[in-house]
Motif scaffolding. Structure first.
Motif, PDB file in Angstrom:
ATOM      1  N   ASP A 217      -8.127  -4.235  -1.685  1.00  0.00           N
ATOM      2  CA  ASP A 217      -7.949  -4.907  -0.401  1.00  0.00           C
ATOM      3  C   ASP A 217      -9.091  -4.512   0.527  1.00  0.00           C
ATOM      4  O   ASP A 217      -9.310  -3.317   0.760  1.00  0.00           O
ATOM      5  CB  ASP A 217      -6.596  -4.481   0.211  1.00  0.00           C
ATOM      6  CG  ASP A 217      -6.267  -5.258   1.480  1.00  0.00           C
ATOM      7  OD1 ASP A 217      -7.157  -5.948   2.014  1.00  0.00           O
ATOM      8  OD2 ASP A 217      -5.119  -5.147   1.934  1.00  0.00           O
TER       9      ASP A 217
ATOM     10  N   ASP B  71      -3.571  -1.772  -5.783  1.00  0.00           N
ATOM     11  CA  ASP B  71      -3.009  -2.217  -4.500  1.00  0.00           C
ATOM     12  C   ASP B  71      -3.719  -3.511  -4.081  1.00  0.00           C
ATOM     13  O   ASP B  71      -4.899  -3.492  -3.752  1.00  0.00           O
ATOM     14  CB  ASP B  71      -3.236  -1.119  -3.451  1.00  0.00           C
ATOM     15  CG  ASP B  71      -2.706  -1.513  -2.086  1.00  0.00           C
ATOM     16  OD1 ASP B  71      -1.754  -2.313  -2.015  1.00  0.00           O
ATOM     17  OD2 ASP B  71      -3.247  -1.002  -1.081  1.00  0.00           O
TER      18      ASP B  71
ATOM     19  N   THR C 228       0.839  -1.212   0.000  1.00  0.00           N
ATOM     20  CA  THR C 228       0.000   0.000   0.000  1.00  0.00           C
ATOM     21  C   THR C 228       0.869   1.256   0.000  1.00  0.00           C
ATOM     22  O   THR C 228       0.597   2.203  -0.756  1.00  0.00           O
ATOM     23  CB  THR C 228      -0.940  -0.023   1.227  1.00  0.00           C
ATOM     24  OG1 THR C 228      -1.714  -1.225   1.167  1.00  0.00           O
ATOM     25  CG2 THR C 228      -1.865   1.173   1.249  1.00  0.00           C
TER      26      THR C 228
HETATM   27 MG   LIG Z   1      -1.893  -3.055   2.059  1.00  0.00          MG
END
Ligand SMILES: [Mg+2]
Ligand SMILES: Nc1ncnc2c1ncn2[C@@H]1O[C@H](COP(=O)(O)OP(=O)(O)OP(=O)(O)O)[C@@H](O)[C@H]1O
Length: 251
Positions: free
Chosen positions: A40, A127, A16
């Protein structure tokens, strides 16, 4: 538009942080139009970009076909040139629903959606979570390149073979997909890091020359809704991320 999946099955290796800072540098220093996708359910990227919500449309709704990427992107508070597709816990149930519905094409949902916005952005960075699930497979099928952040420790290389297998599987639907490189993160000048980087260089995986130094500023930045570059521009890691993006663009 070039699409990059930031991925590693291992948790906490700066996926991230890398997504945010790479996106920020491309937007700010190179004037690129950037789309960040939070893939995520933890929603860390969404939180740092100031767009997290439990109720608003998110990637979960894209996965289930209820929303279009173009309708739900939101401006990141961290930088005006960045748009974000947020994620939250609904991604868990959405992914399960996609898996159950085998009438639909399950692996090309994100790539079909990105196809519609490809003229609006120069880069899309996805991500991914520390896991392989159907939205991660979608990310691989939608991407041109994969970057694997690696934190060197005793478990650093676990899951690399499985990840490589997933990348090869995705190539069946997406032959252009390329493993662009491993990026060593949270580096410090100790034998363990130097030996780990050398080990990685001796494998068949491509690796970026630049590594990202460990800094306590990274944790602090997570409290501020800022990229590391903004929060602590003089930290070693901020300088390293700039060098990494330069290397990425030159390579
Ligand atoms: Mg992450
Ligand atoms: N260069 C760095 N030096 C020190 N700490 C760092 C650095 N980069 C990231 N961190 C910290 O490490 C932790 C994990 O980083 P991050 O959330 O980016 O990892 P991740 O791979 O996305 O994790 P997850 O697998 O949970 O999604 C965070 O607390 C972050 O602040």
């Amino acid at each position: 538009m070039k699409t990059i999946a930031i991925i590693n099955m291992k948790g906490g290796c700066a996926k991230t942080t890398t997504t945010i800072n790479m996106g920020y540098i491309l937007a700010k220093d190179y004037d690129k139009r950037v789309l960040l996708i939070d893939n995520d359910k933890q929603g860390n990227l969404s939180k740092t970009c100031g767009v997290w919500s439990y109720d608003k449309p998110s990637l979960a709704d894209v996965m289930t076909g209820e929303e279009k990427i173009s309708d739900i992107m939101q401006k990141a508070s961290i930088m005006p040139n960045i748009e974000v597709i947020p994620a939250n816990m609904h991604l868990l149930t959405a992914n399960l629903a996609v898996i159950k519905d085998d009438e639909k094409e399950q692996a090309t949902i994100i790539s079909k959606e990105l196809e519609k916005v490809k003229e609006r952005f120069d880069y899309c960075i996805i991500d991914c979570p520390p896991d392989i699930n159907i939205s991660v497979i979608n990310a691989l099928v939608a991407s041109d390149e994969v970057i694997i952040p690696v934190k060197i420790d005793g478990y650093a290389f676990e899951g690399m073979d499985e990840l490589e297998e997933q990348i090869n599987n995705a190539k069946v639907l997406n032959p252009k997909l390329k493993l662009r490189g491993c990026l060593v993160t949270m580096y410090y000048n100790r034998d363990v890091c130097m030996q780990g980087k050398t080990w990685l260089q001796n494998q068949h995986y491509p690796i970026f020359k630049t590594h990202i130094r460990r800094t306590e500023k990274a944790d602090e930045a997570t409290f501020t809704n800022e990229s590391l570059i903004e929060y602590s521009p003089r930290s070693g890691a901020a300088k390293d991320y700039k060098a990494f993006v330069q290397e990425y663009l030159e390579k």
